[in-house]
Design a protein around this motif. Sequence first.
Motif, PDB file in Angstrom:
ATOM      1  N   ILE A 125       0.824  -1.203   0.000  1.00  0.00           N
ATOM      2  CA  ILE A 125       0.000   0.000   0.000  1.00  0.00           C
ATOM      3  C   ILE A 125       0.862   1.259   0.000  1.00  0.00           C
ATOM      4  CG2 ILE A 125      -1.710   1.318   1.325  1.00  0.00           C
ATOM      5  CD1 ILE A 125      -2.871  -1.112  -0.067  1.00  0.00           C
ATOM      6  N   HIS A 126       2.068   1.145   0.588  1.00  0.00           N
ATOM      7  CA  HIS A 126       2.986   2.286   0.617  1.00  0.00           C
ATOM      8  C   HIS A 126       4.128   2.030  -0.376  1.00  0.00           C
ATOM      9  CE1 HIS A 126       5.054   5.761   2.258  1.00  0.00           C
ATOM     10  NE2 HIS A 126       4.047   5.977   3.103  1.00  0.00           N
ATOM     11  N   LEU A 147      19.714  -4.107  -1.893  1.00  0.00           N
ATOM     12  CA  LEU A 147      19.021  -4.652  -0.723  1.00  0.00           C
ATOM     13  C   LEU A 147      19.262  -3.775   0.503  1.00  0.00           C
ATOM     14  CD1 LEU A 147      19.865  -8.427  -1.247  1.00  0.00           C
ATOM     15  CD2 LEU A 147      17.554  -7.477  -1.215  1.00  0.00           C
ATOM     16  N   LEU A 148      20.506  -3.382   0.714  1.00  0.00           N
ATOM     17  CA  LEU A 148      20.847  -2.542   1.861  1.00  0.00           C
ATOM     18  C   LEU A 148      20.168  -1.178   1.779  1.00  0.00           C
ATOM     19  CD1 LEU A 148      24.640  -3.394   2.208  1.00  0.00           C
ATOM     20  CD2 LEU A 148      22.855  -3.912   3.883  1.00  0.00           C
ATOM     21  N   ASN A 149      20.192  -0.573   0.584  1.00  0.00           N
ATOM     22  CA  ASN A 149      19.585   0.752   0.422  1.00  0.00           C
ATOM     23  C   ASN A 149      18.073   0.701   0.621  1.00  0.00           C
ATOM     24  OD1 ASN A 149      22.045   1.916  -0.075  1.00  0.00           O
ATOM     25  ND2 ASN A 149      21.826   1.965  -2.294  1.00  0.00           N
ATOM     26  N   ALA A 150      17.434  -0.344   0.099  1.00  0.00           N
ATOM     27  CA  ALA A 150      15.979  -0.484   0.261  1.00  0.00           C
ATOM     28  C   ALA A 150      15.617  -0.688   1.724  1.00  0.00           C
ATOM     29  CB  ALA A 150      15.464  -1.647  -0.585  1.00  0.00           C
ATOM     30  N   ALA A 151      16.432  -1.473   2.430  1.00  0.00           N
ATOM     31  CA  ALA A 151      16.167  -1.722   3.852  1.00  0.00           C
ATOM     32  C   ALA A 151      16.377  -0.453   4.671  1.00  0.00           C
ATOM     33  CB  ALA A 151      17.075  -2.838   4.361  1.00  0.00           C
ATOM     34  N   GLU A 152      17.455   0.267   4.390  1.00  0.00           N
ATOM     35  CA  GLU A 152      17.743   1.496   5.137  1.00  0.00           C
ATOM     36  C   GLU A 152      16.652   2.540   4.920  1.00  0.00           C
ATOM     37  OE1 GLU A 152      21.435   4.606   5.885  1.00  0.00           O
ATOM     38  OE2 GLU A 152      21.378   3.420   4.038  1.00  0.00           O
ATOM     39  N   ALA A 153      16.105   2.595   3.706  1.00  0.00           N
ATOM     40  CA  ALA A 153      15.050   3.561   3.386  1.00  0.00           C
ATOM     41  C   ALA A 153      13.671   3.100   3.857  1.00  0.00           C
ATOM     42  CB  ALA A 153      15.019   3.809   1.879  1.00  0.00           C
ATOM     43  N   ASP A 154      13.597   1.914   4.463  1.00  0.00           N
ATOM     44  CA  ASP A 154      12.362   1.348   4.997  1.00  0.00           C
ATOM     45  C   ASP A 154      11.302   1.101   3.924  1.00  0.00           C
ATOM     46  OD1 ASP A 154      10.951   0.225   7.104  1.00  0.00           O
ATOM     47  OD2 ASP A 154       9.910   2.077   7.584  1.00  0.00           O
ATOM     48  N   PHE A 155      11.756   0.727   2.736  1.00  0.00           N
ATOM     49  CA  PHE A 155      10.823   0.287   1.700  1.00  0.00           C
ATOM     50  C   PHE A 155      10.266  -1.089   2.051  1.00  0.00           C
ATOM     51  CE2 PHE A 155      13.196   3.149  -1.210  1.00  0.00           C
ATOM     52  CZ  PHE A 155      12.133   3.747  -1.876  1.00  0.00           C
ATOM     53  N   CYS A 156       9.006  -1.335   1.721  1.00  0.00           N
ATOM     54  CA  CYS A 156       8.561  -2.710   1.542  1.00  0.00           C
ATOM     55  C   CYS A 156       9.337  -3.231   0.333  1.00  0.00           C
ATOM     56  CB  CYS A 156       7.070  -2.775   1.253  1.00  0.00           C
ATOM     57  SG  CYS A 156       6.042  -2.361   2.663  1.00  0.00           S
ATOM     58  N   GLY A 231      -4.820 -11.185  11.184  1.00  0.00           N
ATOM     59  CA  GLY A 231      -5.263 -12.549  10.900  1.00  0.00           C
ATOM     60  C   GLY A 231      -4.174 -13.286  10.143  1.00  0.00           C
ATOM     61  N   ASP A 232      -4.514 -13.803   8.977  1.00  0.00           N
ATOM     62  CA  ASP A 232      -3.511 -14.487   8.160  1.00  0.00           C
ATOM     63  C   ASP A 232      -3.066 -13.626   6.983  1.00  0.00           C
ATOM     64  OD1 ASP A 232      -5.852 -14.535   6.717  1.00  0.00           O
ATOM     65  OD2 ASP A 232      -5.764 -16.667   6.203  1.00  0.00           O
ATOM     66  N   LYS A 233      -3.261 -12.295   7.096  1.00  0.00           N
ATOM     67  CA  LYS A 233      -2.909 -11.373   6.018  1.00  0.00           C
ATOM     68  C   LYS A 233      -1.756 -10.456   6.422  1.00  0.00           C
ATOM     69  CE  LYS A 233      -6.149 -12.840   3.269  1.00  0.00           C
ATOM     70  NZ  LYS A 233      -5.790 -13.638   2.057  1.00  0.00           N
ATOM     71  N   MET A 234      -1.072  -9.952   5.431  1.00  0.00           N
ATOM     72  CA  MET A 234       0.040  -9.014   5.601  1.00  0.00           C
ATOM     73  C   MET A 234      -0.444  -7.652   5.121  1.00  0.00           C
ATOM     74  SD  MET A 234       3.774  -9.399   3.789  1.00  0.00           S
ATOM     75  CE  MET A 234       5.034  -8.113   3.905  1.00  0.00           C
ATOM     76  N   VAL A 235      -0.447  -6.664   6.018  1.00  0.00           N
ATOM     77  CA  VAL A 235      -1.051  -5.362   5.694  1.00  0.00           C
ATOM     78  C   VAL A 235      -0.069  -4.246   6.031  1.00  0.00           C
ATOM     79  CG1 VAL A 235      -2.969  -3.790   6.154  1.00  0.00           C
ATOM     80  CG2 VAL A 235      -3.359  -6.274   6.141  1.00  0.00           C
ATOM     81  N   THR A 236       0.177  -3.383   5.060  1.00  0.00           N
ATOM     82  CA  THR A 236       0.988  -2.191   5.264  1.00  0.00           C
ATOM     83  C   THR A 236       0.081  -0.973   5.275  1.00  0.00           C
ATOM     84  OG1 THR A 236       2.883  -3.204   4.144  1.00  0.00           O
ATOM     85  CG2 THR A 236       2.886  -0.801   4.338  1.00  0.00           C
ATOM     86  N   PRO A 237       0.119  -0.151   6.345  1.00  0.00           N
ATOM     87  CA  PRO A 237      -0.703   1.066   6.355  1.00  0.00           C
ATOM     88  C   PRO A 237      -0.324   1.995   5.217  1.00  0.00           C
ATOM     89  CG  PRO A 237       0.137   0.554   8.546  1.00  0.00           C
ATOM     90  CD  PRO A 237       0.863  -0.356   7.592  1.00  0.00           C
ATOM     91  N   ARG A 238      -1.226   2.858   4.842  1.00  0.00           N
ATOM     92  CA  ARG A 238      -0.984   3.731   3.714  1.00  0.00           C
ATOM     93  C   ARG A 238       0.018   4.843   4.052  1.00  0.00           C
ATOM     94  NH1 ARG A 238      -5.492   6.567  -0.207  1.00  0.00           N
ATOM     95  NH2 ARG A 238      -4.025   7.396  -1.713  1.00  0.00           N
ATOM     96  N   GLY A 239       0.119   5.174   5.331  1.00  0.00           N
ATOM     97  CA  GLY A 239       1.063   6.218   5.731  1.00  0.00           C
ATOM     98  C   GLY A 239       1.763   5.849   7.013  1.00  0.00           C
TER      99      GLY A 239
END
Length: 243
Positions: A125-126, A147-156, A231-239
């Motif tokens: 969602i984000h 991989l490191l840059n995406a993780a540091e920037a907190d991307f999904c 539940g059994d779902k993976m959910v990312t808030p919009r903000g």
Amino acid sequence: MNKLYVVGIGPGEYEQMTIKAAETLKNCDTIIGYTVYVDLVKEHFPGKEFLTTPMTKEVDRCVMAFDEAMKGKTVAMICSGDAGVYGMTGLIYEIGERYPDVEVEVVTGVTAAIGGAGVLGAPLIHDFAVISLSDLLTPWEKIEKRLLNAAEADFCTVLYNPSSKKRKDYLQKACDLTMQYKSPETVCGIVANIGREGETVKVMTLKELRDTQVDMFTTVFIGNSQTKRIGDKMVTPRGYRNV
């Protein structure tokens, strides 16, 4: 003008193919693709000429497609997911410079990141990044940096091609790199065989993902710091503000 379509057939299930993709294939004379992808669509388009090449023969496949189009046939080059996401579109345009008499048209499809996200719930969602762990065409050092840059920037982060016989520990490596910036408890998920027979889905932590066995038909989803399990779902808030 001779015509060559580059068609994304979606995750694999005919019902997840776009209407335009299905109509394009119905109107083509010849359908060309990697053997596995041709097998996914063959039963739905009887009477067509099907031509295949094995994996790593992408250039040969593209040349074949242009040569068939030059014979006056309407040709479709098919790719799983979207042909413009780790697919054949770029190579088709590069080789197409040698074939000025063939018109190329791209028909987009549903890539695995989108198809898998729908199965998992709402992980994307984000902002998110998509990274392939295959080092066949990309040096591992570059993959590691991404991989490191995406993780540091907190991307999904969505991981394509997470493992193979020659790369059994690549997902483990990717998780270790990611955990330099993300919590081991980060919510993650995997979907195998999206839209195909044998589809499986599982939600877990990043720590659990590290020790999970996957294959080339699995798409991996690593959440951001806000992603939660409902539940059994993976959910990312919009903000990032509290809701």
